[in-house]
Scaffold this active site. Sequence first.
Site, PDB file in Angstrom:
ATOM      1  N   HIS A   1     -10.278 124.223  70.660  1.00 39.23           N
ATOM      2  CA  HIS A   1     -10.224 125.383  71.552  1.00 39.23           C
ATOM      3  C   HIS A   1      -9.575 126.584  70.842  1.00 39.23           C
ATOM      4  CE1 HIS A   1     -11.578 123.531  75.238  1.00 39.23           C
ATOM      5  NE2 HIS A   1     -10.640 122.601  75.222  1.00 39.23           N
TER       6      HIS A   1
ATOM      7  N   GLU B   1     -15.518 123.714  75.630  1.00 34.68           N
ATOM      8  CA  GLU B   1     -15.324 122.276  75.470  1.00 34.68           C
ATOM      9  C   GLU B   1     -16.164 121.715  74.324  1.00 34.68           C
ATOM     10  OE1 GLU B   1     -13.012 120.603  76.659  1.00 34.68           O
ATOM     11  OE2 GLU B   1     -12.300 121.999  78.171  1.00 34.68           O
TER      12      GLU B   1
ATOM     13  N   HIS C   1      -8.190 118.134  69.620  1.00 30.66           N
ATOM     14  CA  HIS C   1      -8.986 118.675  70.728  1.00 30.66           C
ATOM     15  C   HIS C   1      -8.549 120.110  71.043  1.00 30.66           C
ATOM     16  CE1 HIS C   1     -11.190 118.290  74.665  1.00 30.66           C
ATOM     17  NE2 HIS C   1     -10.311 119.222  74.999  1.00 30.66           N
ATOM     18  N   GLU C   2      -7.254 120.303  71.217  1.00 34.34           N
ATOM     19  CA  GLU C   2      -6.769 121.650  71.543  1.00 34.34           C
ATOM     20  C   GLU C   2      -6.923 122.598  70.360  1.00 34.34           C
ATOM     21  OE1 GLU C   2      -6.414 122.237  74.560  1.00 34.34           O
ATOM     22  OE2 GLU C   2      -6.297 120.151  75.224  1.00 34.34           O
TER      23      GLU C   2
END
Length: 500
Positions: free
Chosen positions: A268, A294, A264-265
């Site tokens: 980003h 997101e 997830h990170e």
Amino acid sequence: MTGGGPDAYEAFRTRVERLTNVSHASRLLDWDQQVMMPDGGTTARSSQLAALSGLEHDLLCDRELGQLLDDLEGADLDPVEAANVREIRRRHDRSVKVPASLVERTRQARSDAFDVWNAAKADDDFSAFADTLAELVELRREYADHLAPDRDPYRVLYEEFEPYLPYDRMVDVLDTLRAALPPLIDAIRDSDVTLSKRALSGTFDPSRQEAFVRELLTDLGYDWERGRLDTAAHPFQRGSQFDARIGTRFDESDLLDGVTSTVHEFGHALYVQNLPDEQYGMPTGEARDMSIHESQSRFWENHVARSRPFWERTLPLAREQFDSLAGVSADEMYRAANVVDPENVIRVEADELTYHLHIVVRFEIERALVRGELEAEEVPAVWNDKYEEYLGVRPKTDAEGCLQDVHWSNATFGYFPTYSLGSVAAAQFRSAFEADVGALPEVLSAEGFDPVADWLREHVHRHGKRYRTDDLIKTATGEPLTADHYVSTVEAKYTDLYDL
């Protein structure tokens, strides 16, 4: 160039680059507080961050910057220059309405609140955080009142994180998800098929998990020369295209938590690393707002890391660290990564269906707080009631309930809906990718992760803030934001998994 002329734009650029550098310095101090700062450093760090926030505010409100913006109004700018002026104009016009003293007080309170929240969570004691939460809510109400005293303060705060997708459209998306997902979740509950988390459960040494995800990040395409990985109480990402850092966490009993948090990170960070170098310091060198940010993390987390080809490629890396995975197949890992578990009360560990009900709970509570319809001390009871209403489960403790997220300690009221907006946009980007390149699972199996990163770089990352949110989505996919792609994607996926 006519109108303001090239000298006006260059003067404007110089001022904005200084403003951005101050902002990025503040972000790195915030990163340090969450990762490396000694426990006793909060008092000084709060003052440092407050000072930088005040300086950033002063630079943004500067009269000469305002005059340059006026001079550039109607100038013959190229599209990138015009976008930079548009974005700074919006920020300037909002900031001049807010006293610098309020900005500094809020930044200091946010820094102080992080340690209060962290301790309250560790002690499972919401009462230790309640007064701090009330203070932060009041500060943000005051901020919203300066910006638009006659408008709903929650709408005003939501626009801090998503200025170009109207509030009513956000509510429509949440309403669509709230209507579409419970019947699918109920059908999964009633299904004769039971997926097991066994393949991803056991004992996984955190140091070995870190070694595994470091190899995984390299395979995904993370640029280590412009980033680093550390552990933190709550996963997060900070930085610029030249220094995009990841903070993650590991659960010794659940390998999936560390994988999905890190991926997830990474989503980003990859977005940030792929922003145009030549526009560093300007809005077109910054990520579009949080819904798009997101969308990138949710794309990699849900459409890539929860896919069968991901585990076919990644399982050998995991086996290098964990002998217990020797007899586990990629298909078992894939199914374990997609267990739908309405009884899970932790948002960041939630499956991609029930996740949005976690968001609805937070959205409804923070909106009530900001509107003055709910007092801070009432949050635990309301939180638990809403979990029972939407997910059929009550958190056993406040640490796994209303204290689980860091966001409110950072006064980011209005942020949570962007997670669902991002998930919807991610599915829409996937549909466009598949129309351009091919079915995602087949591409991942045949070519790995590079085609995905390349497509996202070309259609999303490289534009920075050149386009408004809906314009960026329409440019990339051919249509404005819609929840249709998300709903159809998850219905097809989970109908297959659970034989519905």
